[in-house]
Scaffold this motif. Structure first.
Motif, PDB file in Angstrom:
ATOM      1  N   LYS A  22       0.839  -1.194   0.000  1.00 46.82           N
ATOM      2  CA  LYS A  22       0.000   0.000   0.000  1.00 46.82           C
ATOM      3  C   LYS A  22       0.881   1.254   0.000  1.00 46.82           C
ATOM      4  CE  LYS A  22      -3.419   2.350   2.916  1.00 46.82           C
ATOM      5  NZ  LYS A  22      -4.215   2.269   4.151  1.00 46.82           N
ATOM      6  N   GLN A  30      -5.577  -0.746  -1.176  1.00 48.69           N
ATOM      7  CA  GLN A  30      -6.018  -2.145  -1.222  1.00 48.69           C
ATOM      8  C   GLN A  30      -7.181  -2.328  -2.192  1.00 48.69           C
ATOM      9  OE1 GLN A  30      -6.604  -3.209   2.937  1.00 48.69           O
ATOM     10  NE2 GLN A  30      -4.538  -4.060   3.048  1.00 48.69           N
ATOM     11  N   SER A  51      -6.651  -3.566  -5.841  1.00 48.09           N
ATOM     12  CA  SER A  51      -6.393  -4.968  -6.167  1.00 48.09           C
ATOM     13  C   SER A  51      -7.436  -5.468  -7.161  1.00 48.09           C
ATOM     14  CB  SER A  51      -6.429  -5.831  -4.900  1.00 48.09           C
ATOM     15  OG  SER A  51      -5.388  -5.468  -4.016  1.00 48.09           O
TER      16      SER A  51
END
Lengths: 113, 115
Positions: free
Chosen positions: B15, B84, B87
């Protein structure tokens, strides 16, 4: 905003059976409706496509039925085979300059041997 | 002939880091698209390039996302300060000039995992 709704999310069919996947769209500016087939780890590949001035298109075991007034279209896979097991996406192409694909959420098809 | 290729096939990052994804379209295909596919979902349009015209960036989810294309060849998608929720599998597609065909040919994608 989901412009193309697809169902079912998953489908299990016996070998030799008929697989049916349905899609509905909202934007009347769409003018081309392809179906894509995706195997795990691969990008989607064009399977068959239809324009809204045609009510049905058939290519081998694959048929698209299109109902313009209802804004619905469906994919029929006749004589389904285990090799047809994949994720299927309906899509629609708009009349904007980019002509990008707007995809449904996908249907995971499993054909049992 | 060669299809659309993408690299890397997988990318794991932390991250906050920046990542760069590459797409090599089919030779002669002037149109190039980037899409994002989240797990179990359909593809979302990100950006479109057509020749030397200004790109259509209407699908980019935030200003952390940017893309470039060199002429009618390679394209790179850059995600800065990854989160995140970034993703996903990032797919590139190319096609012949619009008006010739609607068919888009997809690469195998880059699976991005942000830890």
């Amino acid at each position: 905003q989901q412009q193309v709704k697809q169902s079912p999310q998953s489908l299990i069919v016996q070998k030799g059976g008929i697989s049916i996947i349905n899609c509905a769209y909202e934007n009347t500016a769409f003018d081309y409706f392809p179906w894509y087939q995706q195997f795990p780890g691969k990008g989607p590949a064009l399977l068959i496509a239809i324009r809204p001035d045609v009510s049905e298109k058939k290519e081998g075991r694959f048929t698209i039925s299109f109902n313009k007034s209802a804004k619905q279209f469906s994919l029929h896979i006749m004589d389904s085979q285990p090799g047809d097991s994949a994720t299927y996406f309906c899509a629609a192409v708009g009349t904007g300059s980019a002509r990008q694909l707007t995809f449904g959420s996908g249907t995971q098809l499993t054909v049992l041997p | 002939g060669a299809g659309v290729s993408q690299s890397p096939s997988n990318k794991v990052t932390e991250k906050g880091k920046d990542v760069e994804l590459r797409c090599d379209p089919i030779s002669g295909h002037t149109a190039l698209y980037w899409y994002r596919q989240r797990l179990g979902q359909g593809l979302e349009f990100l950006i479109y390039f057509q020749g030397n015209s200004a790109p259509d960036k209407s699908g980019l989810p935030s200003d952390r996302f940017s893309a470039e294309r060199t002429g009618e060849s390679v394209s790179t998608l850059t995600i800065q300060r990854t989160q995140q929720e970034d993703s996903a599998v990032y797919l590139c597609a190319s096609s012949l000039p619009l008006g010739t065909t609607h068919t888009q040919y997809f690469g195998p994608g880059t699976r991005l995992t942000v830890l």
